[in-house]
Motif scaffolding. Structure first.
Motif, PDB file in Angstrom:
ATOM      1  N   MET A  71       0.894  -1.279  -0.005  1.00 11.33           N
ATOM      2  CA  MET A  71       0.062  -0.157   0.069  1.00 11.33           C
ATOM      3  C   MET A  71       0.732   1.388  -0.082  1.00 11.33           C
ATOM      4  SD  MET A  71      -3.018  -0.968   2.844  1.00 11.33           S
ATOM      5  CE  MET A  71      -4.046  -2.273   2.302  1.00 11.33           C
ATOM      6  N   LEU A  72       2.045   1.123   1.020  1.00 11.21           N
ATOM      7  CA  LEU A  72       2.623   2.464   0.899  1.00 11.21           C
ATOM      8  C   LEU A  72       3.298   2.820  -0.308  1.00 11.21           C
ATOM      9  CD1 LEU A  72       4.188   2.071   4.590  1.00 11.21           C
ATOM     10  CD2 LEU A  72       2.726   3.705   3.748  1.00 11.21           C
ATOM     11  N   ILE A  73       3.957   1.420  -0.950  1.00 15.26           N
ATOM     12  CA  ILE A  73       4.716   1.720  -2.385  1.00 15.26           C
ATOM     13  C   ILE A  73       3.599   2.375  -3.492  1.00 15.26           C
ATOM     14  CG2 ILE A  73       5.703   0.527  -4.411  1.00 15.26           C
ATOM     15  CD1 ILE A  73       6.735  -1.551  -2.300  1.00 15.26           C
ATOM     16  N   GLY A  74       2.436   1.882  -3.444  1.00 17.87           N
ATOM     17  CA  GLY A  74       1.335   2.210  -4.231  1.00 17.87           C
ATOM     18  C   GLY A  74       1.170   3.880  -4.161  1.00 17.87           C
ATOM     19  N   VAL A  75       0.939   4.192  -2.700  1.00 15.78           N
ATOM     20  CA  VAL A  75       0.616   5.617  -2.275  1.00 15.78           C
ATOM     21  C   VAL A  75       1.832   6.388  -2.851  1.00 15.78           C
ATOM     22  CG1 VAL A  75       0.701   7.204  -0.471  1.00 15.78           C
ATOM     23  CG2 VAL A  75      -0.822   4.959  -0.410  1.00 15.78           C
ATOM     24  N   ALA A  76       3.274   5.999  -2.753  1.00 15.37           N
ATOM     25  CA  ALA A  76       4.493   6.822  -2.915  1.00 15.37           C
ATOM     26  C   ALA A  76       4.361   6.929  -4.369  1.00 15.37           C
ATOM     27  CB  ALA A  76       5.665   6.026  -2.658  1.00 15.37           C
ATOM     28  N   ILE A  77       4.158   5.990  -5.318  1.00 14.38           N
ATOM     29  CA  ILE A  77       4.130   6.157  -6.781  1.00 14.38           C
ATOM     30  C   ILE A  77       3.026   7.068  -7.160  1.00 14.38           C
ATOM     31  CG2 ILE A  77       3.718   4.901  -8.894  1.00 14.38           C
ATOM     32  CD1 ILE A  77       4.908   2.413  -7.552  1.00 14.38           C
ATOM     33  N   ASP A  78       1.895   6.939  -6.540  1.00 19.91           N
ATOM     34  CA  ASP A  78       0.369   7.692  -6.729  1.00 19.91           C
ATOM     35  C   ASP A  78       0.914   9.209  -6.480  1.00 19.91           C
ATOM     36  OD1 ASP A  78      -1.719   8.656  -7.298  1.00 19.91           O
ATOM     37  OD2 ASP A  78      -2.337   8.450  -5.320  1.00 19.91           O
ATOM     38  N   LEU A  79       1.718   9.458  -5.425  1.00 15.78           N
ATOM     39  CA  LEU A  79       1.967  10.957  -5.156  1.00 15.78           C
ATOM     40  C   LEU A  79       2.952  11.530  -6.117  1.00 15.78           C
ATOM     41  CD1 LEU A  79       2.521  10.969  -1.277  1.00 15.78           C
ATOM     42  CD2 LEU A  79       0.610  11.849  -2.615  1.00 15.78           C
ATOM     43  N   ALA A  80       4.192  10.637  -6.568  1.00 15.03           N
ATOM     44  CA  ALA A  80       5.056  10.958  -7.402  1.00 15.03           C
ATOM     45  C   ALA A  80       4.516  11.201  -8.935  1.00 15.03           C
ATOM     46  CB  ALA A  80       6.094   9.793  -7.649  1.00 15.03           C
ATOM     47  N   GLN A  81       3.589  10.325  -9.257  1.00 11.71           N
ATOM     48  CA  GLN A  81       2.870  10.360 -10.762  1.00 11.71           C
ATOM     49  C   GLN A  81       1.929  11.358 -10.840  1.00 11.71           C
ATOM     50  OE1 GLN A  81       2.693   6.420 -11.754  1.00 11.71           O
ATOM     51  NE2 GLN A  81       4.768   6.206 -12.492  1.00 11.71           N
ATOM     52  N   ARG A  82       0.900  11.355  -9.765  1.00  8.02           N
ATOM     53  CA  ARG A  82      -0.526  12.120  -9.836  1.00  8.02           C
ATOM     54  C   ARG A  82      -1.393  11.798 -11.012  1.00  8.02           C
ATOM     55  NH1 ARG A  82      -2.706  13.658  -6.238  1.00  8.02           N
ATOM     56  NH2 ARG A  82      -1.617  13.958  -4.212  1.00  8.02           N
ATOM     57  N   GLN A  83      -1.419  10.600 -11.117  1.00  5.72           N
ATOM     58  CA  GLN A  83      -2.332  10.039 -12.460  1.00  5.72           C
ATOM     59  C   GLN A  83      -3.810  10.059 -11.828  1.00  5.72           C
ATOM     60  OE1 GLN A  83      -0.431   6.922 -13.810  1.00  5.72           O
ATOM     61  NE2 GLN A  83       0.739   7.941 -15.236  1.00  5.72           N
ATOM     62  N   THR A  84      -4.905  10.135 -12.554  1.00  5.58           N
ATOM     63  CA  THR A  84      -6.186   9.715 -12.220  1.00  5.58           C
ATOM     64  C   THR A  84      -6.070   8.175 -11.967  1.00  5.58           C
ATOM     65  OG1 THR A  84      -6.752  10.156 -14.491  1.00  5.58           O
ATOM     66  CG2 THR A  84      -7.478  11.621 -12.745  1.00  5.58           C
ATOM     67  N   LEU A  85      -6.380   7.870 -10.903  1.00 10.90           N
ATOM     68  CA  LEU A  85      -6.784   6.128 -10.693  1.00 10.90           C
ATOM     69  C   LEU A  85      -8.007   5.837 -10.801  1.00 10.90           C
ATOM     70  CD1 LEU A  85      -4.287   6.076  -7.403  1.00 10.90           C
ATOM     71  CD2 LEU A  85      -3.693   5.365  -9.749  1.00 10.90           C
ATOM     72  N   PRO A  86      -8.060   4.285 -11.264  1.00 13.05           N
ATOM     73  CA  PRO A  86      -9.451   3.856 -11.152  1.00 13.05           C
ATOM     74  C   PRO A  86     -10.030   3.720  -9.764  1.00 13.05           C
ATOM     75  CG  PRO A  86      -7.610   2.045 -11.538  1.00 13.05           C
ATOM     76  CD  PRO A  86      -6.974   3.452 -11.547  1.00 13.05           C
TER      77      PRO A  86
END
Lengths: 158, 268
Positions: A71-86
């Motif tokens: 989950m933390l890896i996912g959140v970190a990547i999300d914060l770095a990329q800032r894409q719209t997620l499903p």
């Protein structure tokens, strides 16, 4: 002489041999989840329960840590990329594929999936322990729990 | 949204761990009433956090030997069956009906919160699944057995059902029954109930996952926040008066229950 009388007898003798071999190998692993059944017969019922608790304990710890990390890896990547997620989790196969591509949605889904599957694994672990201990009644009870969980897994997919 | 939910979940996790109540009871009203999250997505998120708290607390309880694993396994048959039925029902019925049921269950929770047994009834070996644990406070060895198994089994089914339907743990139903009816010491009852909650919640979570009611952007900050909050709660607990907190919490829940029922009846 201990000659097996039937085909089943031979199979059973082979099974016992294999089992003994397995026991001898696991004996070295002092802190292993399963202990020698013969040893166990001598000790109080309390220790059996403690062994069982220990096995369960380990599955929970590992599952929780792995899931939190994903989950933390996912959140970190999300914060770095800032894409719209499903807005829904992905089916398992797709989640693994996305994670390989280092996409946030893959890790987030896998984290949730591992979290959900941890209790399921715990039940499988308990089932193995009960079968090993030749505790038929509790093996059946735990098997029932597992069946109910598998039905809900199937209903979720259908 | 992500950060907001994370902080809400931390606060709820702190409150929940101080009062011995799961987060779902408070989170679902906050999510649906204030953040406008659809109730089924809110339930999907809390059921995930319920699994997380159960695993985290299980690590502590099982390690201490408080959990009656065998009793837990037997009652899990009932709770998982209940969760299966509850999960299917939740997917099928209308969000409005779900909101109404939640309101009613919330009223029960408010009622039973003040009534959680302080001391157990006479605890004694009964010959049914007798077990011994060491009381972590007094250091004394306590041996007890199980009574009224069928009734406990029925209550566990109900608890599993409510858990699968509404995304809460269901300890609020199981613990009083285990202590008052089945003769389990309070600490062992809490630990054993928590042990079952993980498997129960996972059963319905499998349905929610497959049916797409789990939104990672809501479920994950909720789960992580609750985990963090539950670690902080016991550390802050000593500084505040639990009784005052409980009254405040009950008051808040009354407001939520009324709002949920209101929305369910009038729509909107």
């Amino acid at each position: 002489m201990n000659v097996p009388r039937s085909r089943w007898g031979a199979t059973r003798a082979l099974w016992r041999g294999l089992r003994w071999r397995w026991i001898e190998t696991t004996r070295a692993l002092r802190r292993g989840i399963l202990r020698r059944p013969r040893e166990r017969k001598k000790v109080a019922a309390l220790t059996v329960t403690r062994d069982l608790n220990e096995a369960v304990h380990r599955i929970l710890v590992v599952g929780l840590i792995v899931s939190a990390l994903l989950m933390l890896i996912g959140v970190a990547i999300d914060l770095a990329q800032r894409q719209t997620l499903p807005t829904t989790v992905l089916p398992p196969a797709q989640a693994i594929r996305q994670a390989f591509h280092l996409n946030a949605s893959g890790f987030l889904s896998l984290g949730v999936l591992v979290l959900i599957l941890t209790p399921l694994l715990r039940v499988v672990g308990s089932l193995i322990v009960f079968v090993w201990e030749r505790d038929g009644r509790y093996a059946v009870i735990t098997g029932l729990v597992l069946i109910v969980m598998l039905i809900s897994l199937w209903i979720g997919q259908a | 949204m992500f950060v907001l939910i994370f902080f809400i979940a931390i606060v709820v996790g702190i409150l929940g761990s101080m009062l011995g109540i799961g987060g779902g009871v408070l989170l679902i009203p906050v999510f649906t009433l204030f953040l406008g999250i659809p109730i089924k997505t809110a339930i999907g998120a809390t059921i995930i956090s319920v699994i997380a708290t159960s695993s985290a607390a299980g690590v502590v309880y099982v390690g201490r030997g408080l959990t009656h694993t065998r009793l837990g396994m037997v009652l899990e048959v009932a709770t998982t069956l209940g969760a299966l039925a509850g999960g299917i029902t939740a997917v099928l019925i209308s969000p409005r009906a779900l909101q109404g049921i939640f309101g009613v269950v919330l009223l029960y929770v408010i009622y039973s919160m003040g009534r959680l047994p302080k001391e157990e009834a006479a605890v004694a070996p009964t010959g049914v699944m007798d077990t011994t644990f060491m009381d972590p406070l007094t250091g004394a060895e306590v041996t007890y057995g199980v009574r009224n198994m069928p009734l406990g089994f029925g209550a566990s089914f109900l608890a599993g059902n409510v858990s699968g339907l509404l995304g809460i743990g269901g300890g609020i139903i199981k613990v009083p029954v285990m202590v008052l009816v089945m003769g389990i010491p309070l600490k062992a009852a809490i630990a054993t109930s928590n042990f079952m909650i993980g498997v129960t919640a996972a059963t319905s979570a499998l349905i929610y996952y497959g049916r797409g009611y789990i939104d990672p952007q809501i479920a994950i900050p909720t789960a992580l926040g609750i985990l963090v909050g539950a670690q902080l709660g016991p550390r802050l607990g000593g500084r505040m008066r639990t009784m005052t907190l409980k009254r405040l919490f009950q008051g808040l829940l009354v407001v939520f229950a009324v709002q949920m029922l209101w929305k369910s009846l009038l729509g909107g």
